[in-house]
Design a protein around this motif. Sequence first.
Motif, short mmCIF file in Angstrom:
data_model
loop_
_atom_site.label_atom_id
_atom_site.label_comp_id
_atom_site.label_asym_id
_atom_site.label_seq_id
_atom_site.Cartn_x
_atom_site.Cartn_y
_atom_site.Cartn_z
N GLU A 183 26.58 104.59 54.20
CA GLU A 183 26.93 105.74 55.04
C GLU A 183 25.88 106.05 56.09
O GLU A 183 26.17 106.76 57.06
N LYS A 184 24.66 105.52 55.93
CA LYS A 184 23.59 105.80 56.89
C LYS A 184 23.36 104.63 57.86
O LYS A 184 22.41 104.66 58.64
N ALA A 185 24.23 103.63 57.80
CA ALA A 185 24.06 102.47 58.67
C ALA A 185 24.79 102.65 60.00
O ALA A 185 25.92 103.15 60.03
N LYS A 186 24.13 102.24 61.08
CA LYS A 186 24.77 102.13 62.39
C LYS A 186 24.91 100.65 62.71
O LYS A 186 23.98 99.88 62.49
N VAL A 187 26.08 100.26 63.22
CA VAL A 187 26.40 98.84 63.38
C VAL A 187 26.83 98.55 64.81
O VAL A 187 27.63 99.29 65.40
N LEU A 188 26.29 97.45 65.36
CA LEU A 188 26.71 96.96 66.66
C LEU A 188 27.44 95.64 66.47
O LEU A 188 26.87 94.67 65.96
N LEU A 189 28.71 95.60 66.88
CA LEU A 189 29.51 94.38 66.81
C LEU A 189 29.35 93.62 68.12
O LEU A 189 29.65 94.15 69.19
N VAL A 190 28.91 92.38 68.05
CA VAL A 190 28.65 91.57 69.24
C VAL A 190 29.61 90.39 69.24
O VAL A 190 29.59 89.56 68.32
N GLU A 191 30.47 90.30 70.25
CA GLU A 191 31.51 89.27 70.28
C GLU A 191 31.67 88.73 71.69
O GLU A 191 31.79 89.48 72.64
N TYR A 209 40.23 93.33 69.83
CA TYR A 209 40.70 93.57 68.47
C TYR A 209 39.70 94.46 67.72
O TYR A 209 40.09 95.34 66.94
N ALA A 210 38.41 94.23 67.94
CA ALA A 210 37.40 95.06 67.28
C ALA A 210 37.52 96.52 67.73
O ALA A 210 37.44 97.45 66.91
N VAL A 259 29.73 102.87 64.72
CA VAL A 259 29.99 101.46 65.03
C VAL A 259 30.35 101.33 66.50
O VAL A 259 31.17 102.08 67.02
N GLY A 260 29.71 100.37 67.18
CA GLY A 260 30.00 100.10 68.58
C GLY A 260 30.30 98.63 68.80
O GLY A 260 30.02 97.79 67.93
N VAL A 261 30.88 98.30 69.95
CA VAL A 261 31.27 96.93 70.28
C VAL A 261 30.74 96.57 71.66
O VAL A 261 30.85 97.37 72.60
N ILE A 262 30.14 95.39 71.80
CA ILE A 262 29.80 94.87 73.12
C ILE A 262 30.29 93.43 73.22
O ILE A 262 30.32 92.71 72.23
N GLU A 263 30.69 93.05 74.43
CA GLU A 263 31.05 91.65 74.71
C GLU A 263 29.81 90.96 75.23
O GLU A 263 29.29 91.31 76.29
N GLY A 320 28.63 87.49 66.70
CA GLY A 320 29.87 86.75 66.56
C GLY A 320 30.82 87.48 65.63
O GLY A 320 31.42 86.90 64.73
N ALA A 321 30.99 88.78 65.89
CA ALA A 321 31.63 89.68 64.94
C ALA A 321 33.13 89.49 64.81
O ALA A 321 33.72 89.98 63.85
N GLY A 322 33.78 88.83 65.76
CA GLY A 322 35.23 88.74 65.71
C GLY A 322 35.84 90.13 65.80
O GLY A 322 35.45 90.95 66.62
N ALA A 323 36.78 90.42 64.91
CA ALA A 323 37.40 91.74 64.88
C ALA A 323 36.55 92.77 64.16
O ALA A 323 36.93 93.94 64.10
N GLY A 324 35.41 92.34 63.61
CA GLY A 324 34.44 93.29 63.08
C GLY A 324 34.40 93.46 61.59
O GLY A 324 33.77 94.39 61.08
N ALA A 325 35.01 92.56 60.82
CA ALA A 325 35.14 92.76 59.37
C ALA A 325 33.79 92.90 58.67
O ALA A 325 33.59 93.83 57.87
N ALA A 326 32.84 92.00 58.94
CA ALA A 326 31.56 92.05 58.23
C ALA A 326 30.78 93.32 58.59
O ALA A 326 30.26 94.02 57.72
N GLY A 327 30.68 93.61 59.88
CA GLY A 327 29.95 94.80 60.30
C GLY A 327 30.56 96.07 59.77
O GLY A 327 29.86 97.00 59.34
N LEU A 328 31.90 96.14 59.78
CA LEU A 328 32.57 97.33 59.25
C LEU A 328 32.37 97.45 57.75
O LEU A 328 32.27 98.56 57.22
N ALA A 329 32.31 96.31 57.05
CA ALA A 329 32.06 96.35 55.61
C ALA A 329 30.69 96.94 55.31
O ALA A 329 30.52 97.69 54.34
#
Length: 265
Positions: free
Chosen positions: A65-73, A81-82, A98-102, A50-59
């Motif tokens: 620096e070693k984290a990979k993040v998947l934004l799910v919205e 927007y993400a 960082v990646g995004v999936i719907e 439920g990432a929305g535009a991705g603020a939490a995941g991007l934070a």
Amino acid sequence: MTSTHTIDAFHRGHFHVMQPKGGGHRSGVDAMLLASLVAADKPVSVADLGAGAGAAGLAVAARLEKAKVLLVEKSSLMADYARRTLALPENAFLAGRVGVIEADVTLTGKPRLAAGLADEIHDHVVMNPPFNDAADRRTPDALKAEAHAMTEGLFEAWIRTAGAIMKPGGQLSLIARPQSIAEIVDACGKRFGGLEITALHPRPDESATRILVTAVKGSRARLTLRAPLFVHGADGHAFTPFVDDLNNGRAAYPRLGPRRHPQAT
């Protein structure tokens, strides 16, 4: 021409987020405090449900620096927007991590897998689920209403998905209203243990308005109520020093208990 969005700086300008102007869910301190729950000194995979535009995941990605993040919205508009957020020149340093999936977080079985939510691949799952119940005043903005409207069984569905996509020993992190505590504990059930709950109070003399919750997949440890956090001091609107550090990515809020996170491959 009137702009339909804003570009907002987080972590004192370390990264930026494009958000709808006057509609939809706009991220702020809640998202930054949620992100602070992810503490790691090794490569980790993080899913933001439920990432929305991705603020939490991007934070998380900006601080680690070693984290990979998947934004799910679920919302196509917010997922767009993400993607536009990731394309901002200011966020170029996040490229490739960082990646995004719907996808609908409540999907199960083969539909969930087909949507890109694979089994047992993430070390951390973070979430800021919709928090308004039926008694709350409804917003006339449809996108914002969808982002904020709590439905029956919501925590069960979201936490079930978190358990499915997380590695054994991985960490669940979420922020919610205090009145949801019983539903959260019940939804964790036998999937997650070692719950650590922190009440967030606006000021020392005011009741809590949020709770921060972490839990570990497969743990049998007992629940811990941590010392409360006060967002502001007794006077004024300035953040307390520690919350200011959390909000601006200068510190993490790690778990107290032993961490059993597997090393990422």
